[in-house]
Design a protein around this motif. Structure first.
Motif, short mmCIF file in Angstrom:
data_model
loop_
_atom_site.label_atom_id
_atom_site.label_comp_id
_atom_site.label_asym_id
_atom_site.label_seq_id
_atom_site.Cartn_x
_atom_site.Cartn_y
_atom_site.Cartn_z
N ALA A 245 -44.24 22.02 6.89
CA ALA A 245 -43.75 20.72 6.42
C ALA A 245 -44.92 19.77 6.17
O ALA A 245 -44.96 19.07 5.15
CB ALA A 245 -42.78 20.13 7.42
N MET B 94 -48.04 20.54 5.47
CA MET B 94 -48.81 20.96 4.29
C MET B 94 -48.02 20.70 3.01
O MET B 94 -48.61 20.40 1.97
CB MET B 94 -49.18 22.44 4.42
N ALA B 95 -46.70 20.79 3.10
CA ALA B 95 -45.87 20.49 1.93
C ALA B 95 -46.02 19.01 1.57
O ALA B 95 -46.20 18.66 0.39
CB ALA B 95 -44.42 20.82 2.21
N GLN C 287 -50.10 27.02 -2.75
CA GLN C 287 -49.54 27.91 -1.74
C GLN C 287 -48.84 29.10 -2.41
O GLN C 287 -48.53 29.07 -3.60
CB GLN C 287 -48.56 27.14 -0.86
N PHE D 94 -33.58 9.91 -4.91
CA PHE D 94 -34.99 9.54 -5.10
C PHE D 94 -35.08 8.17 -5.77
O PHE D 94 -36.11 7.53 -5.77
CB PHE D 94 -35.72 10.58 -5.96
N PHE E 285 -37.04 19.96 -10.51
CA PHE E 285 -37.60 18.85 -11.26
C PHE E 285 -37.84 19.24 -12.71
O PHE E 285 -38.11 20.40 -13.02
CB PHE E 285 -38.92 18.41 -10.62
N ARG F 274 -36.90 28.06 -4.44
CA ARG F 274 -37.15 27.10 -3.38
C ARG F 274 -35.91 26.25 -3.14
O ARG F 274 -35.54 25.97 -1.99
CB ARG F 274 -38.34 26.20 -3.76
N HIS G 267 -36.68 24.57 4.83
CA HIS G 267 -37.06 23.72 5.96
C HIS G 267 -35.88 23.26 6.81
O HIS G 267 -35.97 23.21 8.03
CB HIS G 267 -37.83 22.50 5.45
N LYS H 117 -43.12 14.39 -3.10
CA LYS H 117 -41.74 14.30 -3.60
C LYS H 117 -41.03 15.64 -3.47
O LYS H 117 -39.88 15.71 -3.04
CB LYS H 117 -41.77 13.88 -5.08
N ALA H 118 -41.75 16.69 -3.84
CA ALA H 118 -41.16 18.02 -3.74
C ALA H 118 -40.80 18.32 -2.29
O ALA H 118 -39.76 18.90 -2.00
CB ALA H 118 -42.14 19.06 -4.28
N ALA H 119 -41.67 17.91 -1.38
CA ALA H 119 -41.40 18.16 0.04
C ALA H 119 -40.12 17.47 0.47
O ALA H 119 -39.28 18.05 1.17
CB ALA H 119 -42.57 17.68 0.89
N ARG I 260 -48.51 17.18 2.19
CA ARG I 260 -49.88 17.01 1.69
C ARG I 260 -49.95 17.40 0.21
O ARG I 260 -50.52 16.70 -0.60
CB ARG I 260 -50.82 17.90 2.51
N ASP I 261 -49.31 18.53 -0.14
CA ASP I 261 -49.49 19.08 -1.48
C ASP I 261 -48.61 18.43 -2.54
O ASP I 261 -49.01 18.33 -3.69
CB ASP I 261 -49.22 20.59 -1.47
N ALA I 262 -47.41 18.03 -2.18
CA ALA I 262 -46.51 17.42 -3.17
C ALA I 262 -45.41 16.69 -2.41
O ALA I 262 -44.43 17.29 -1.98
CB ALA I 262 -45.91 18.47 -4.09
N ILE J 207 -40.77 26.75 2.61
CA ILE J 207 -40.69 25.29 2.70
C ILE J 207 -39.30 24.84 2.24
O ILE J 207 -38.70 23.94 2.82
CB ILE J 207 -41.80 24.62 1.86
N ASN K 159 -42.50 20.96 -10.08
CA ASN K 159 -43.10 20.25 -8.96
C ASN K 159 -43.16 21.19 -7.76
O ASN K 159 -42.31 21.17 -6.89
CB ASN K 159 -42.25 19.01 -8.65
N LEU K 160 -44.18 22.06 -7.78
CA LEU K 160 -44.29 23.08 -6.73
C LEU K 160 -45.50 22.80 -5.85
O LEU K 160 -46.33 21.94 -6.17
CB LEU K 160 -44.45 24.45 -7.37
N PHE K 161 -45.61 23.53 -4.76
CA PHE K 161 -46.81 23.47 -3.93
C PHE K 161 -47.76 24.50 -4.51
O PHE K 161 -47.82 25.65 -4.07
CB PHE K 161 -46.45 23.74 -2.48
N VAL K 162 -48.52 24.07 -5.53
CA VAL K 162 -49.20 25.05 -6.38
C VAL K 162 -50.31 25.82 -5.69
O VAL K 162 -50.68 26.90 -6.13
CB VAL K 162 -49.79 24.37 -7.65
#
Ligand SMILES: Nc1ncnc2c1ncn2[C@@H]1O[C@H](COP(=O)(O)OP(=O)(O)OP(=O)(O)O)[C@@H](O)[C@H]1O
Ligand SMILES: [Mg+2]
Lengths: 254, 381
Positions: B225, B227-228, A94, A53, A85, A164, A105, B234-236, B230-232, A102, A89-92
């Motif tokens: 992917a 939506m990931a 969802q 990163f 992280f 995750r 993936h 860096k995390a994606a 979209r939501d975050a 995810i 740092n989650l997709f909060v």
């Protein structure tokens, strides 16, 4: 044992601040390696370099002797590296299940086959879902699968992030302060989980953590960073009795 | 690797029952409960399908209902076109989180591609749809690459610029015949000429396809992917999602869908002129429709598209008022239901399902016959 992941003489500057100054790190296959150091020592920056990163001005990165200096973060996952992280740092918005899916993936196969649900895609989805549920079970999250992440308590969220990361079936995992902000009970639980990840799943672990009791008890060996530079390397016992380390770090705290 | 324990290998192979041994304390109960939940979810999905098919069946019967005249089919077809275009916007804005104020540009690309082919090569509608959709997708792909670093308000401005750019081209490049416009002959499907009712069915068929496409997208790993990202973001990326690829894919798919709407939009009035397509009102309308309807819900474009397309129709003489009402609706929605009408209308429905799932979870023993069979089979293995 062989080197799994290695960086040599990495330099990272943010304007005037040298966040990583000639840092080298060698992570052996199958080990739990600790990275400690006072606040601002450059641990997170080093993790960002390792997971690609963060770009660096000088130095080399190797994954099983393959040079990976110019890889993008998503390529690192394909190599077998996963990370968490420091600040969750989650997709909060969802669910826990979606978050874990995810994470898997890189296992969906051809994206176009997945998009158009070509033969096999349904099977893959089913398998990924089953694996996601297993991963959740490993982290004691099976009751929260359908819960939206933002409604979960902090300790659970930390575990979701770990789940995750595990969902990509990594060979090496970088954990940035996995127990920060957790209570004693949660910390003890996470410590157990980290051991299991390493012993049972055979995943190499690199651990940044301020919780010294955890670091000293789980790590096979430890690197100490100070002001962006390597200060020491050794087993927990060696580190605890290293005068430089005590001066720079442990001494200050006690 | 050779240090990997038996459990690790099981995990790596990912066999459900074997790996359940990883957490034996919870496994047995969890497995039953899991099957019951999967069962309930499958039922919900079936309900969705039945509902959607019923909706399309009603729509298919509409033109043959007594008292329905050709112009009504024409009007509903226009609404369907709006809804399709809005679906395109929803893919980008709702699921990928990139606000677009430029989809009128893709509408124009679809319309002109097919119109020029029809005029110069006498192609029929299906060819026009394929060509228009693909051309729009191609330009969408390029635009996605150009706008790789934009997000938020900058993306909105960039896409708006794109709509203006397309407008300038069709206004000034001779090929597109500017304000004079291109008149099209009667529409044909393969060799058959079609009228208003025939066109209605074509629009409905395209709508069914785009709906299926969006549905497949949203439920697939690709949709996850997007939506990931979209939501975050860096995390994606830390999950192995290739930002460049998926953003470009989202742009292409979104442009493809709106491009199809463009082809239909040109052929339904059989006249394409820059006066219509150089205007950015289409772009604004589609975005308003997506937001008012709810851009991350399958029903969103339908509700929003109907609202935006029918508003001027009902106001008749007071067309100007439509702009104001759209603005008011947008503000109200953003203030009180930022996820859109689909979210509001869907609330009781989702609450009912949530309760149902909760009940299944608390009462995991009640597993359906089919699931029990599955369980026995798994255990036998
Ligand atoms: N993006 C950035 N821009 C500028 N400076 C940065 C940036 N990221 C980190 N730094 C600086 O680099 C140094 C190292 O920071 P880093 O976050 O890596 O430390 P750390 O060891 O992870 O600390 P902590 O234990 O508090 O998490 C700090 O001085 C920090 O202020
Ligand atoms: Mg840090």
């Amino acid at each position: 044992m062989a080197s799994h992941f290695r960086c040599e003489n990495v330099m990272v500057r943010f304007g005037g601040v040298v966040a990583c100054n000639d840092v080298s790190l060698d992570v052996e296959e199958g080990k739990i390696v600790g990275v400690i150091g006072p606040n601002g020592a450059g641990k997170t920056t080093l993790f960002n370099v390792l997971s690609r990163f963060q770009d660096f001005s000088e130095g080399k990165l190797f994954y099983r002797e393959q040079r990976i200096d110019r890889f993008r973060p998503h390529q690192m996952v394909r190599l077998g590296l996963a990370r968490t992280f420091q600040n969750i740092n989650l997709f909060v918005e969802q669910s826990v299940l979606s978050n874990i899916l995810i994470g898997s993936h890189c296992l969906i196969g051809n994206p176009l086959a997945s998009l158009f649900w070509l033969p096999g895609a349904r099977r893959t989805e089913q398998e990924l879902t089953e694996r996601a549920i297993e991963t959740a079970a490993l982290l004691h999250l099976e009751r929260d699968l359908d819960t939206v992440v933002k409604h979960l308590p902090y300790g659970h969220q930390k575990r979701v992030e770990l789940a995750r990361a595990l969902a990509s079936r990594p060979k090496i995992i970088l954990l940035d302060e996995p127990v920060a902000g957790c209570n004693d009970e949660e910390s003890a639980e996470l410590e157990k989980i980290v051991r299991r990840i390493n012993r049972e799943l055979g995943i190499t672990v690199v651990l940044v953590e301020h919780d010294m009791s955890m670091v000293m008890s789980v790590c096979d060996y430890i690197y100490v960073l100070n002001f962006g530079a390597n200060l020491a390397r050794g087993t927990p016992a060696e580190i605890q009795s290293n005068p430089d380390v005590i001066n720079a770090y442990l001494g200050k705290e006690e | 690797m050779n240090e990997m324990g038996a459990a690790g290998r099981r995990f790596a192979r990912g066999n459900a029952l074997e790996a359940a041994n990883l957490a034996p304390e919870a496994a047995a109960h969890a497995q039953r409960q899991r099957l019951a939940l999967a069962d309930a979810k499958a039922r919900f999905q079936k309900q969705n399908w039945v509902g959607t098919v019923a909706l399309f069946a009603v729509a298919a019967l509409f033109p043959v209902l007594p008292g329905v005249e050709g112009w009504m089919a024409y009007t509903v077809a226009l609404v369907i076109i709006y809804v399709i275009a809005t679906q395109g916007v929803a893919v980008l804005t709702g699921y990928t989180g990139l606000v677009t104020v430029g989809h009128g540009g893709f509408l124009a690309i679809g319309a002109y591609t097919s119109a020029l082919l029809t005029k110069h090569y006498h192609t029929e509608l299906i060819t026009g749809l394929i060509a228009g959709g693909l051309m729009s997708a191609f330009i969408g792909c390029l635009l996605g690459l150009i706008f790789l670093r934009l997000s938020g308000a900058f993306m909105a401005i960039g896409t708006l610029g794109f709509a203006f750019f397309v407008g300038t081209i069709v206004n000034n490049v001779n090929l597109f015949e500017g304000r004079e416009g291109i008149s099209l002959p009667k529409n044909r499907i393969l060799i058959w000429e079609i009228g208003d009712v025939g066109f209605y069915y074509v629009a409905l068929a395209v709508f069914a396809l785009t709906t299926l496409l969006v549905y497949c997208l949203v439920r697939s790993g690709v949709g996850r992917a997007l939506m990931a990202l979209r939501d975050a973001e860096k995390a994606a990326e830390s999950c192995g999602i290739n930002r460049v690829f998926y953003r470009t894919l989202a742009f292409s798919l979104s442009a493809f869908i709106t491009g199809l709407a463009g082809v239909l939009n040109g052929h339904i009035v059989r006249f394409i002129a820059s006066e219509v397509y150089a205007d950015i009102w289409y772009s604004v309308d589609f975005l308003v429709a997506a937001i008012v309807g709810g851009s991350s819900f399958l029903m969103g474009p339908l509700l929003g598209g109907i609202f935006v397309a029918l508003l001027p129709f009902f106001l008749e003489e007071l067309r100007e008022l439509a702009f104001i009402l759209k603005g008011v609706a947008l503000i109200l929605v953003l203030m009180f239901a930022p996820a859109g009408l689909a979210e509001v209308f869907g609330r009781p429905w989702r609450a009912w399902r949530r309760n149902k799932l909760e009940r299944v979870r608390n009462d995991g023993a009640r597993v359906s016959r089919a699931s029990l069979d599955k369980l026995t089979k798994l255990e036998a293995r």
